[in-house]
Write a protein that holds these residues in place. Structure first.
Motif, PDB file in Angstrom:
ATOM      1  N   LYS A  36       0.823  -1.203   0.000  1.00 27.41           N
ATOM      2  CA  LYS A  36       0.000   0.000   0.000  1.00 27.41           C
ATOM      3  C   LYS A  36       0.864   1.263   0.000  1.00 27.41           C
ATOM      4  CE  LYS A  36      -4.150   1.690   2.336  1.00 27.41           C
ATOM      5  NZ  LYS A  36      -4.984   1.945   1.152  1.00 27.41           N
ATOM      6  N   SER A  37       1.915   1.266   0.813  1.00 20.35           N
ATOM      7  CA  SER A  37       2.711   2.495   0.863  1.00 20.35           C
ATOM      8  C   SER A  37       3.530   2.666  -0.426  1.00 20.35           C
ATOM      9  CB  SER A  37       3.565   2.566   2.135  1.00 20.35           C
ATOM     10  OG  SER A  37       4.612   1.661   2.057  1.00 20.35           O
ATOM     11  N   LEU A  39       2.509   1.700  -3.419  1.00 22.31           N
ATOM     12  CA  LEU A  39       1.556   2.179  -4.436  1.00 22.31           C
ATOM     13  C   LEU A  39       1.231   3.654  -4.233  1.00 22.31           C
ATOM     14  CD1 LEU A  39      -0.912  -0.875  -4.461  1.00 22.31           C
ATOM     15  CD2 LEU A  39       0.930  -0.397  -6.098  1.00 22.31           C
ATOM     16  N   ALA A  40       1.145   4.060  -2.966  1.00 22.36           N
ATOM     17  CA  ALA A  40       0.852   5.474  -2.682  1.00 22.36           C
ATOM     18  C   ALA A  40       1.969   6.353  -3.235  1.00 22.36           C
ATOM     19  CB  ALA A  40       0.694   5.676  -1.174  1.00 22.36           C
ATOM     20  N   THR A  41       3.216   5.895  -3.107  1.00 26.65           N
ATOM     21  CA  THR A  41       4.346   6.648  -3.661  1.00 26.65           C
ATOM     22  C   THR A  41       4.213   6.771  -5.182  1.00 26.65           C
ATOM     23  OG1 THR A  41       5.699   5.682  -1.930  1.00 26.65           O
ATOM     24  CG2 THR A  41       6.870   6.766  -3.715  1.00 26.65           C
ATOM     25  N   LEU A  42       3.833   5.655  -5.825  1.00 24.27           N
ATOM     26  CA  LEU A  42       3.699   5.685  -7.293  1.00 24.27           C
ATOM     27  C   LEU A  42       2.613   6.669  -7.742  1.00 24.27           C
ATOM     28  CD1 LEU A  42       3.960   1.870  -8.213  1.00 24.27           C
ATOM     29  CD2 LEU A  42       5.778   3.570  -8.016  1.00 24.27           C
ATOM     30  N   GLN A  43       1.622   6.880  -6.865  1.00 23.77           N
ATOM     31  CA  GLN A  43       0.515   7.764  -7.235  1.00 23.77           C
ATOM     32  C   GLN A  43       0.792   9.241  -6.947  1.00 23.77           C
ATOM     33  OE1 GLN A  43      -1.733   7.039  -9.174  1.00 23.77           O
ATOM     34  NE2 GLN A  43      -2.898   5.182  -8.707  1.00 23.77           N
ATOM     35  N   GLN A  44       1.915   9.521  -6.291  1.00 26.53           N
ATOM     36  CA  GLN A  44       2.199  10.925  -5.963  1.00 26.53           C
ATOM     37  C   GLN A  44       2.758  11.670  -7.168  1.00 26.53           C
ATOM     38  OE1 GLN A  44       4.626  10.757  -2.451  1.00 26.53           O
ATOM     39  NE2 GLN A  44       2.928   9.902  -1.259  1.00 26.53           N
ATOM     40  N   GLN A  45       1.952  11.818  -8.191  1.00 23.11           N
ATOM     41  CA  GLN A  45       2.353  12.503  -9.426  1.00 23.11           C
ATOM     42  C   GLN A  45       1.078  12.725 -10.222  1.00 23.11           C
ATOM     43  OE1 GLN A  45       1.938  10.540 -12.428  1.00 23.11           O
ATOM     44  NE2 GLN A  45       1.361   8.710 -11.298  1.00 23.11           N
ATOM     45  N   VAL A  47       1.347  13.006 -13.781  1.00 19.80           N
ATOM     46  CA  VAL A  47       1.806  12.885 -15.164  1.00 19.80           C
ATOM     47  C   VAL A  47       1.162  11.692 -15.855  1.00 19.80           C
ATOM     48  CG1 VAL A  47       3.852  12.537 -16.627  1.00 19.80           C
ATOM     49  CG2 VAL A  47       4.000  13.995 -14.585  1.00 19.80           C
ATOM     50  N   ILE A  48       1.117  10.551 -15.151  1.00 24.14           N
ATOM     51  CA  ILE A  48       0.589   9.341 -15.781  1.00 24.14           C
ATOM     52  C   ILE A  48      -0.599   8.765 -15.035  1.00 24.14           C
ATOM     53  CG2 ILE A  48       2.444   8.271 -17.153  1.00 24.14           C
ATOM     54  CD1 ILE A  48       3.532   7.103 -14.631  1.00 24.14           C
ATOM     55  N   LYS A  49      -1.467   8.133 -15.827  1.00 22.39           N
ATOM     56  CA  LYS A  49      -2.565   7.375 -15.249  1.00 22.39           C
ATOM     57  C   LYS A  49      -2.074   5.935 -15.133  1.00 22.39           C
ATOM     58  CE  LYS A  49      -7.327   6.093 -16.416  1.00 22.39           C
ATOM     59  NZ  LYS A  49      -8.566   6.640 -16.986  1.00 22.39           N
ATOM     60  N   LEU A  50      -2.246   5.349 -13.949  1.00 25.21           N
ATOM     61  CA  LEU A  50      -1.694   4.023 -13.688  1.00 25.21           C
ATOM     62  C   LEU A  50      -2.753   2.934 -13.713  1.00 25.21           C
ATOM     63  CD1 LEU A  50       0.900   4.850 -10.883  1.00 25.21           C
ATOM     64  CD2 LEU A  50       1.360   4.186 -13.255  1.00 25.21           C
ATOM     65  N   TRP A  51      -2.430   1.875 -14.440  1.00 28.34           N
ATOM     66  CA  TRP A  51      -3.235   0.670 -14.490  1.00 28.34           C
ATOM     67  C   TRP A  51      -2.396  -0.448 -13.910  1.00 28.34           C
ATOM     68  CZ3 TRP A  51      -7.991   1.065 -17.327  1.00 28.34           C
ATOM     69  CH2 TRP A  51      -8.148   2.274 -18.029  1.00 28.34           C
ATOM     70  N   GLU A  69      -5.657   2.246  -3.718  1.00 29.11           N
ATOM     71  CA  GLU A  69      -4.691   3.299  -4.052  1.00 29.11           C
ATOM     72  C   GLU A  69      -4.979   3.914  -5.418  1.00 29.11           C
ATOM     73  OE1 GLU A  69      -2.587   4.871  -2.172  1.00 29.11           O
ATOM     74  OE2 GLU A  69      -3.164   3.629  -0.458  1.00 29.11           O
ATOM     75  N   GLY A  70      -6.174   3.684  -5.934  1.00 34.62           N
ATOM     76  CA  GLY A  70      -6.598   4.402  -7.141  1.00 34.62           C
ATOM     77  C   GLY A  70      -6.077   3.853  -8.452  1.00 34.62           C
ATOM     78  N   PHE A  71      -5.540   2.644  -8.444  1.00 32.61           N
ATOM     79  CA  PHE A  71      -5.118   2.043  -9.712  1.00 32.61           C
ATOM     80  C   PHE A  71      -6.331   1.573 -10.507  1.00 32.61           C
ATOM     81  CE2 PHE A  71      -0.972   2.244  -8.059  1.00 32.61           C
ATOM     82  CZ  PHE A  71      -0.050   1.844  -9.020  1.00 32.61           C
ATOM     83  N   ASN A  72      -6.207   1.573 -11.823  1.00 32.09           N
ATOM     84  CA  ASN A  72      -7.190   0.967 -12.714  1.00 32.09           C
ATOM     85  C   ASN A  72      -6.632  -0.384 -13.133  1.00 32.09           C
ATOM     86  OD1 ASN A  72      -8.988   3.397 -12.932  1.00 32.09           O
ATOM     87  ND2 ASN A  72      -7.026   4.240 -13.585  1.00 32.09           N
ATOM     88  N   PHE A  73      -7.405  -1.156 -13.908  1.00 33.67           N
ATOM     89  CA  PHE A  73      -7.026  -2.552 -14.118  1.00 33.67           C
ATOM     90  C   PHE A  73      -6.990  -2.943 -15.583  1.00 33.67           C
ATOM     91  CE2 PHE A  73      -8.473  -1.967  -9.872  1.00 33.67           C
ATOM     92  CZ  PHE A  73      -7.527  -2.658  -9.130  1.00 33.67           C
ATOM     93  N   ASP A  74      -5.884  -3.567 -15.964  1.00 33.27           N
ATOM     94  CA  ASP A  74      -5.703  -4.081 -17.318  1.00 33.27           C
ATOM     95  C   ASP A  74      -5.905  -5.594 -17.282  1.00 33.27           C
ATOM     96  OD1 ASP A  74      -4.794  -4.848 -19.821  1.00 33.27           O
ATOM     97  OD2 ASP A  74      -2.674  -4.575 -19.320  1.00 33.27           O
TER      98      ASP A  74
END
Ligand SMILES: *Cc1c(COP(=O)(O)O)cnc(C)c1O
Length: 414
Positions: A36-37, A39-45, A47-51, A69-74
């Motif tokens: 979780k922590s 993923l939270a770091t990856l979301q601190q931006q 620029v990109i939408k993360l899946w 953590e707000g990821f979308n799914f592929d």
């Protein structure tokens, strides 16, 4: 246990005290707090939408953590789609990639509410358009967002980290996509391109150079077919340092580089679908030593399970890092030596690596492998020789909780 870059000592006690006869055949643990922590770091931006590329680890608890953590799914199969929907994820946060999408599958995905597709062939594009037009209540207001998957090739002779002229079934060449007429697809919003051709990259410079080389061919393609390029999806491929070379990607640099790529491509949205970079680090695989011997001078350990639970080392030649699970163990204070680590299958393929462990490693002791949060349980070959399926646990708030029990062969044999 000695501190290593990949071992999170907060789970050590739980692993040492975990006693369950069914898990004597090997089990997985995922550290959800750490996940979780991360993923939270990856979301601190912004620029990109993360899946999340679900194939890396489709366990319910992993998907739920990514969701939180707000990821979308592929997703790339009906099974992955159902697993994501079963976690309560809204289908408008699901993207469908994959080279084997039949018209029937596309129709089923549309019916379940999926509204974003990466199409990998002209047939897929035609079928999706037909599916939308054949709907009982056709709605042109809710056209699916469609990205065309492009496969680039560089001239032979040129040093080409993209795999050169090795051909895959993923997407199509620019020359093929140039034949399409967007007017032929009135039921679709064809507004983006997808490209992903390399794996496990560990250098920021190399990634940036690869991404940079793609922009011109992609923007040229978009303009030649009259597409307003709104979305660029660069796939996954961000690497994990499995063999401890000391190389690692810096996320903040990735973000800086991608901001440049985004501006150069002139797109509204830049997407990545992360697999291993999102989840590899949070996972561990624990397995006991069953036998030890010396064969032609080589020290061998035979483990209760091998590629039946963890196949990646055999198909990539990259072992997962390993440690012994021992209270207060320190590799510095211990005489170490290299062992060949084998599993129980009657094939020489069943090898997890040639790795350093204490000289006095004994039968019955447990080994813990790291970076097993991605391409572990579901990538393995569990049925060969009728062994047990591994259990899967999560570790959260100081507690180890079973998500999947170990299963004997009788659970799947007919
Ligand atoms: C497997 C896959 C990914 C994730 O790859 P990683 O190397 O694990 O990041 C992303 N996109 C697509 C289309 C994939 O097939």
């Amino acid at each position: 246990m000695t501190k290593s870059t990949w071992f999170d000592t907060s789970i050590e006690h739980a692993l040492l005290t975990h006693k369950s006869p069914e898990d004597e055949h090997g089990y997985y643990v995922y550290q959800l707090d750490a996940l979780k922590s991360h993923l939270a770091t990856l979301q601190q931006q912004d620029v990109i939408k993360l899946w999340f590329a679900v194939k890396a680890n489709p366990l319910s608890k992993i998907i739920q953590t990514l969701d939180s953590e707000g990821f979308n799914f592929d997703v790339a199969s009906t099974g992955e789609l159902n697993q994501v929907l079963a976690q309560g994820i809204n289908p408008n946060r699901i993207l469908n990639t994959g080279p084997a999408k039949s018209k029937k599958q596309l129709a089923a995905f549309v019916k379940q509410g999926v509204n974003t597709f990466v199409v990998e062939s002209i047939n897929q594009l035609n079928w999706l358009n037909e599916v939308m037009q054949e709907q009982e209540t056709p709605t042109l207001t809710n056209k699916p967002t469609v990205l065309l998957r492009v496969q680039l090739q560089w001239d032979e002779g040129e040093k080409n980290p993209l795999g050169g002229n090795s051909l895959t079934p993923f997407g199509l060449s620019v020359a093929q996509w140039q034949n399409i007429h967007l007017d032929s697809y009135p039921a679709l919003d064809v507004c983006g391109l997808h490209i992903f051709q390399w794996g496990n990259m560990l250098s920021n410079e190399k990634m940036f150079s690869l991404w940079s080389q793609m922009i011109t061919p992609l923007t040229d393609l978009a303009s030649s077919i009259g597409m307003t390029l709104e979305v660029l999806d660069l796939g996954g491929g961000l690497g994990i340092d499995y063999v401890g070379e000391g190389h690692a990607l810096t996320w903040s640099k990735i973000i800086e580089d991608l901001a440049i790529i985004k501006a150069k491509a002139g797109v509204k949205e830049l997407w990545l679908e992360l697999g291993r970079f999102a989840v590899a680090e949070c996972g561990y695989y624990v397995v006991p030593v069953v036998d030890r011997k010396i064969n032609y001078g080589q020290e061998q350990l035979v483990l209760a399970a091998g590629i039946n639970h963890l196949i990646r080392p055999a198909i990539t030649d990259q072992p997962f890092p390993v440690q012994i699970l021992r209270k207060d163990f320190s590799a510095e204070q211990q005489a170490m030596q290299s062992f060949d680590l084998h599993g129980p299958l009657c094939t020489s393929l069943d090898k997890l690596g040639h790795l350093s462990l204490p000289q006095d490693t004994a039968i019955g002791e447990k080994l813990v492998f790291g970076y097993c949060g991605a391409y572990g349980f579901t990538e393995s070959m569990p049925f060969f020789l009728c062994h047990e399926l591994a259990a899967e646990y999560v570790y959260q708030n100081g507690t180890l909780t079973q998500v999947r029990a170990a299963q004997p062969a009788s659970s799947y044999m007919a």
